[in-house]
Design a protein around this motif. Structure first.
Motif, PDB file in Angstrom:
ATOM      1  N   LYS A  73       0.856  -1.185   0.000  1.00 28.22           N
ATOM      2  CA  LYS A  73       0.000   0.000   0.000  1.00 28.22           C
ATOM      3  C   LYS A  73       0.895   1.239   0.000  1.00 28.22           C
ATOM      4  O   LYS A  73       1.696   1.440   0.913  1.00 28.22           O
ATOM      5  CB  LYS A  73      -0.919   0.014   1.217  1.00 28.22           C
TER       6      LYS A  73
ATOM      7  N   SER B 194      -3.463   2.855  -5.468  1.00 27.56           N
ATOM      8  CA  SER B 194      -3.197   2.883  -4.031  1.00 27.56           C
ATOM      9  C   SER B 194      -2.331   1.700  -3.602  1.00 27.56           C
ATOM     10  O   SER B 194      -1.874   1.654  -2.461  1.00 27.56           O
ATOM     11  CB  SER B 194      -4.507   2.866  -3.235  1.00 27.56           C
ATOM     12  N   ASN B 195      -2.098   0.754  -4.517  1.00 25.86           N
ATOM     13  CA  ASN B 195      -1.317  -0.437  -4.206  1.00 25.86           C
ATOM     14  C   ASN B 195      -0.401  -0.794  -5.370  1.00 25.86           C
ATOM     15  O   ASN B 195      -0.766  -0.610  -6.532  1.00 25.86           O
ATOM     16  CB  ASN B 195      -2.232  -1.634  -3.924  1.00 25.86           C
TER      17      ASN B 195
END
Length: 223
Positions: A60, A76-77
């Motif tokens: 993350k 986001s990852n």
């Protein structure tokens, strides 16, 4: 590994769009992805031992806006796929290395590690080891990033599986065209479990490097 559904990346190229603070944030994101995650317990492999595996990790990231600027992709990852090998030597020493890639991006990495068992462990006592590692970012034109890690890990073999945990530090150095060099140290902690059936090994690990959390799964042969 449900997070992989949103783990798109994009090529890391546009450093001119970043402020110095944003460059540091992107560098820390990349450290969390490229620094060594051996996904293994503390016990040594022994002189005839090998561990050959493939693994997937999802990390993350902390600054999605900065990542979007440098790569053109909003995420986001970050997902990483990796192939690794470790070899047991004498006197409780193991050595190993890995190559990895972030799919759909120009981000890759390679690394090496050395692990020494202070206690090899038995039916009563746990195994305790120290590990030193080095990894380096690849594939990103205009940026260099290197990581040196030191950690202590402990594991205890149970019936069929081995839980383990560890703590340490990662020292990193990042340079990019048009940006001031950055050097920083982040704490590291991790917990995992390794499961063996004959020579088949399955492992899972959660790693916390700085403010970044990574989840990893691994499959291979270990003997």
């Amino acid at each position: 590994m449900a997070l992989t559904a949103t783990a798109n990346a994009g090529d890391v190229t546009n450093f001119s769009a970043l402020s110095q603070t944003e460059f540091l944030a992107v560098s820390k994101d990349l450290v969390a992805v490229t620094s060594t995650k051996s996904i293994e317990p503390a016990a040594p492999l022994g002189l005839t031992g090998f561990d050959v595996s493939a693994s997937t990790s999802v990390t993350k990231i902390q600054d999605g806006a900065a990542w979007a600027k440098v790569s053109g992709d909003s995420t986001s990852n970050l997902m990483q796929t990796k192939v690794a090998i470790s070899k047991g030597l004498s006197s409780g020493l193991d050595v190993g290395g890995f190559v990895s890639k972030v799919p759909n991006s120009n981000v890759s990495a390679l690394g090496v590690h050395v692990k020494y068992a202070l206690l090899e462990g038995n039916a009563i006592t746990p195994a305790v080891a120290v590990r030193a590692s080095y990894s380096r970012l690849g594939g990103v034109s205009g940026m260099t990033l290197s990581n040196t890690g030191v950690d202590v890990l402990v594991s205890k073999g149970l019936v069929g599986f081995t839980p383990y945990a560890g703590v340490g530090s990662v020292i990193s150095s990042a340079q990019a065209t048009g940006k001031s060099d950055e050097s920083f140290t982040q704490s590291k902690s991790f917990v995992g479990v390794s499961w063996n059936v004959a020579i088949l090994n399955l492992s899972a690990e959660v790693d916390r490097t700085g403010k970044h959390t990574s989840a990893s799964i691994k499959a291979g042969v270990r003997f």
